[in-house]
Design an enzyme around this catalytic site. Structure first.
Site, PDB file in Angstrom:
ATOM      1  N   ARG A 108       0.884  -1.175   0.000  1.00 30.05           N
ATOM      2  CA  ARG A 108       0.000   0.000   0.000  1.00 30.05           C
ATOM      3  C   ARG A 108       0.908   1.206   0.000  1.00 30.05           C
ATOM      4  O   ARG A 108       1.648   1.434   0.964  1.00 30.05           O
ATOM      5  CB  ARG A 108      -0.934  -0.013   1.210  1.00 30.05           C
ATOM      6  CG  ARG A 108      -1.668   1.284   1.409  1.00 30.05           C
ATOM      7  CD  ARG A 108      -2.807   1.189   2.389  1.00 30.05           C
ATOM      8  NE  ARG A 108      -3.934   0.502   1.799  1.00 30.05           N
ATOM      9  CZ  ARG A 108      -5.184   0.527   2.283  1.00 30.05           C
ATOM     10  NH1 ARG A 108      -5.447   1.188   3.396  1.00 30.05           N
ATOM     11  NH2 ARG A 108      -6.151  -0.109   1.677  1.00 30.05           N
ATOM     12  N   HIS A 135      -7.173   1.217  -6.613  1.00 33.43           N
ATOM     13  CA  HIS A 135      -7.381   0.278  -5.508  1.00 33.43           C
ATOM     14  C   HIS A 135      -8.030  -0.988  -6.096  1.00 33.43           C
ATOM     15  O   HIS A 135      -9.201  -1.285  -5.845  1.00 33.43           O
ATOM     16  CB  HIS A 135      -8.275   0.916  -4.445  1.00 33.43           C
ATOM     17  CG  HIS A 135      -8.269   0.235  -3.113  1.00 33.43           C
ATOM     18  ND1 HIS A 135      -7.522  -0.905  -2.840  1.00 33.43           N
ATOM     19  CD2 HIS A 135      -8.945   0.508  -1.951  1.00 33.43           C
ATOM     20  CE1 HIS A 135      -7.728  -1.270  -1.587  1.00 33.43           C
ATOM     21  NE2 HIS A 135      -8.571  -0.438  -1.037  1.00 33.43           N
ATOM     22  N   GLN A 138      -9.897  -3.710  -3.970  1.00 34.88           N
ATOM     23  CA  GLN A 138     -11.212  -3.265  -3.496  1.00 34.88           C
ATOM     24  C   GLN A 138     -12.272  -3.520  -4.569  1.00 34.88           C
ATOM     25  O   GLN A 138     -13.381  -3.977  -4.269  1.00 34.88           O
ATOM     26  CB  GLN A 138     -11.157  -1.765  -3.172  1.00 34.88           C
ATOM     27  CG  GLN A 138     -12.485  -1.191  -2.714  1.00 34.88           C
ATOM     28  CD  GLN A 138     -12.897  -1.698  -1.336  1.00 34.88           C
ATOM     29  OE1 GLN A 138     -12.115  -1.655  -0.405  1.00 34.88           O
ATOM     30  NE2 GLN A 138     -14.127  -2.184  -1.221  1.00 34.88           N
ATOM     31  N   ASP A 223     -17.214   7.209  -1.539  1.00 35.16           N
ATOM     32  CA  ASP A 223     -15.965   7.028  -0.786  1.00 35.16           C
ATOM     33  C   ASP A 223     -15.707   8.352  -0.070  1.00 35.16           C
ATOM     34  O   ASP A 223     -16.380   9.367  -0.337  1.00 35.16           O
ATOM     35  CB  ASP A 223     -14.825   6.676  -1.763  1.00 35.16           C
ATOM     36  CG  ASP A 223     -13.501   6.377  -1.056  1.00 35.16           C
ATOM     37  OD1 ASP A 223     -13.510   6.125   0.172  1.00 35.16           O
ATOM     38  OD2 ASP A 223     -12.451   6.398  -1.735  1.00 35.16           O
ATOM     39  N   CYS A 263     -16.357   1.663   0.243  1.00 31.51           N
ATOM     40  CA  CYS A 263     -15.214   0.789   0.538  1.00 31.51           C
ATOM     41  C   CYS A 263     -14.827   0.842   2.013  1.00 31.51           C
ATOM     42  O   CYS A 263     -14.193  -0.087   2.510  1.00 31.51           O
ATOM     43  CB  CYS A 263     -14.033   1.162  -0.341  1.00 31.51           C
ATOM     44  SG  CYS A 263     -13.401   2.826  -0.045  1.00 31.51           S
ATOM     45  N   ARG A 291     -13.929  -8.566   1.212  1.00 35.19           N
ATOM     46  CA  ARG A 291     -12.497  -8.358   0.963  1.00 35.19           C
ATOM     47  C   ARG A 291     -11.731  -9.647   1.233  1.00 35.19           C
ATOM     48  O   ARG A 291     -10.806 -10.003   0.509  1.00 35.19           O
ATOM     49  CB  ARG A 291     -11.948  -7.223   1.846  1.00 35.19           C
ATOM     50  CG  ARG A 291     -12.541  -5.829   1.618  1.00 35.19           C
ATOM     51  CD  ARG A 291     -12.202  -5.269   0.252  1.00 35.19           C
ATOM     52  NE  ARG A 291     -10.788  -5.271  -0.040  1.00 35.19           N
ATOM     53  CZ  ARG A 291      -9.905  -4.347   0.378  1.00 35.19           C
ATOM     54  NH1 ARG A 291     -10.325  -3.325   1.086  1.00 35.19           N
ATOM     55  NH2 ARG A 291      -8.624  -4.427   0.050  1.00 35.19           N
TER      56      ARG A 291
HETATM   57  N1  NVA Z   1      -9.896   6.775  -1.349  1.00 39.19           N
HETATM   58  C1  NVA Z   1      -9.549   6.275  -0.046  1.00 39.19           C
HETATM   59  C2  NVA Z   1      -9.777   4.806   0.034  1.00 39.19           C
HETATM   60  C3  NVA Z   1      -9.543   4.201   1.385  1.00 39.19           C
HETATM   61  C4  NVA Z   1      -9.677   2.708   1.377  1.00 39.19           C
HETATM   62  C5  NVA Z   1      -8.104   6.619   0.251  1.00 39.19           C
HETATM   63  O1  NVA Z   1      -7.267   6.508  -0.651  1.00 39.19           O
HETATM   64  O2  NVA Z   1      -7.804   7.000   1.382  1.00 39.19           O
HETATM   65  N1   CP Z   2     -11.320  -0.286   2.042  1.00 38.66           N
HETATM   66  C1   CP Z   2     -10.065  -0.345   2.519  1.00 38.66           C
HETATM   67  O1   CP Z   2      -9.105  -0.495   1.779  1.00 38.66           O
HETATM   68  O2   CP Z   2      -9.980  -0.248   3.878  1.00 38.66           O
HETATM   69  P1   CP Z   2      -8.607  -0.098   4.686  1.00 38.66           P
HETATM   70  O3   CP Z   2      -8.030   1.236   4.338  1.00 38.66           O
HETATM   71  O4   CP Z   2      -9.019  -0.196   6.130  1.00 38.66           O
HETATM   72  O5   CP Z   2      -7.697  -1.220   4.298  1.00 38.66           O
END
Ligand code: NVA
Ligand code: CP
Length: 304
Positions: A108, A135, A138, A223, A263, A291
């Site tokens: 990540r 992502h 997801q 989101d 998500c 997930r």
């Molecule tokens: N768009 C959000 C998704 C979190 C799972 C982010 O990147 O923080």
């Molecule tokens: N939806 C998602 O990716 O959640 P986290 O940021 O908690 O992993």
């Protein structure tokens, strides 16, 4: 009880972007997702996934780690303050070291290019667990949730329509890409300056009015308005996204059968109300639980 499961024939080396996956490969992953749903086996016995996090996570971390466990393998979680990817050590060196010790890397990150380098130098499968642009893992859980809802026997979402309300961000992009692969339609409603810039490339339509987007939608998706790394822009973003909340009034403009996805993490009262999150049309917790099932299918295809 542990079961023997036939190895899938995988030609998918990495899972960095749904733009690099074709519809047959996606179908292979999704078939494996449903095949392994609710099952434990020893398919990945002796295999280790290294998981690197430059950003926080609940669902992604727990689902990948639990998925490895349920497939007979294990995961090692390495936080960025430990590994110092690109700081303590060159990304290419981290990749080369991990490539000789473990069987897959999941990361990540902020910059998608970090994932590309990990893949290039490690020689082992690399999975995108979220970057600033995409992502993809997801999106797998999201379409699994919609398949359970709308096509439990055939897992076919062709011509279904997604309405994305809010930021044209990483999650939106992966959903647009997977929609194209599955023949779904997607309409995004975003304020000026926050559109999904490459929507047209994925066959998605960009509009301003949230009610126009949800009018004939099967699923309404949103989101956070402030993604990880955008905290300094919070005040400006919250102002820009006024009118883009998924609430009861917006849902009243959607078909009665339309369900709601997010998500998570959700900022209740900001992009989505409690009444929608906890209401009868919400599938957000099934989506979160999916997930785990989605990661199992993905890991089985990539690592076995
Ligand atoms: N768009 C959000 C998704 C979190 C799972 C982010 O990147 O923080
Ligand atoms: N939806 C998602 O990716 O959640 P986290 O940021 O908690 O992993």
């Amino acid at each position: 009880m542990s079961e023997k499961i036939k190895n899938p024939q995988s030609k998918i080396k990495n899972f960095l972007s749904l733009s690099q996956i074709n519809s047959d490969q996606l179908r292979l992953i999704l078939d494996k997702v449903f095949e392994l749903h609710g099952r434990q086996c020893d398919l990945l016995a002796g295999k280790t996934l290294a998981m690197i996090f430059e950003k926080p996570s609940l669902r992604t971390r727990v689902s990948f780690e639990q998925a490895m466990y349920e497939l007979g393998g294990q995961a090692i979680v390495i936080r960025q303050d430990e590994v110092g990817l690109g700081k303590r050590e060159a990304i290419s060196d981290v990749a080369r070291v991990l490539g000789g010790m473990v069987h897959g890397i999941a990361a990540r990150v902020f910059d998608h290019n970090v994932l590309v380098q990990l893949a290039e130098f490690s020689g082992i499968p690399v999975i995108n667990m979220l970057c600033d642009d995409e992502h993809p893992a997801q999106a797998l859980a999201d379409v699994m949730t919609l398949m359970q809802e709308f096509s439990p026997d055939h897992h076919d979402l062709a011509c279904r329509k997604l309405a994305w309300i809010g930021d044209g961000n990483n999650v939106a992009r992966s959903l647009a890409q997977i929609s194209k692969l599955l023949g779904m339609k997607m309409m995004l409603a975003s304020p000026a300056g926050y559109e999904l810039t490459d929507a047209a490339q994925w066959g998605a339509t960009q509009v301003r009015d949230p009610k126009q987007a949800v009018a004939d939608a099967d699923a309404v998706v949103t989101d956070t308005f402030v993604s990880m790394g955008q905290e300094a822009e919070k005040a400006k973003r919250l102002e820009a996204f006024r009118g883009y909340q998924v609430n009861d009034e917006l849902l009243a403009a959607a078909p009665k059968h339309a369900v709601v996805l997010h998500c998570l993490p959700a900022y209740r009262g900001v992009e989505i109300t409690d009444s929608v999150m906890d209401g009868p049309r919400s599938r957000v917790f099934r989506e979160a639980h999916n997930r785990l099932h989605a990661q199992k299918g993905l890991l089985a295809v990539l690592l076995s």
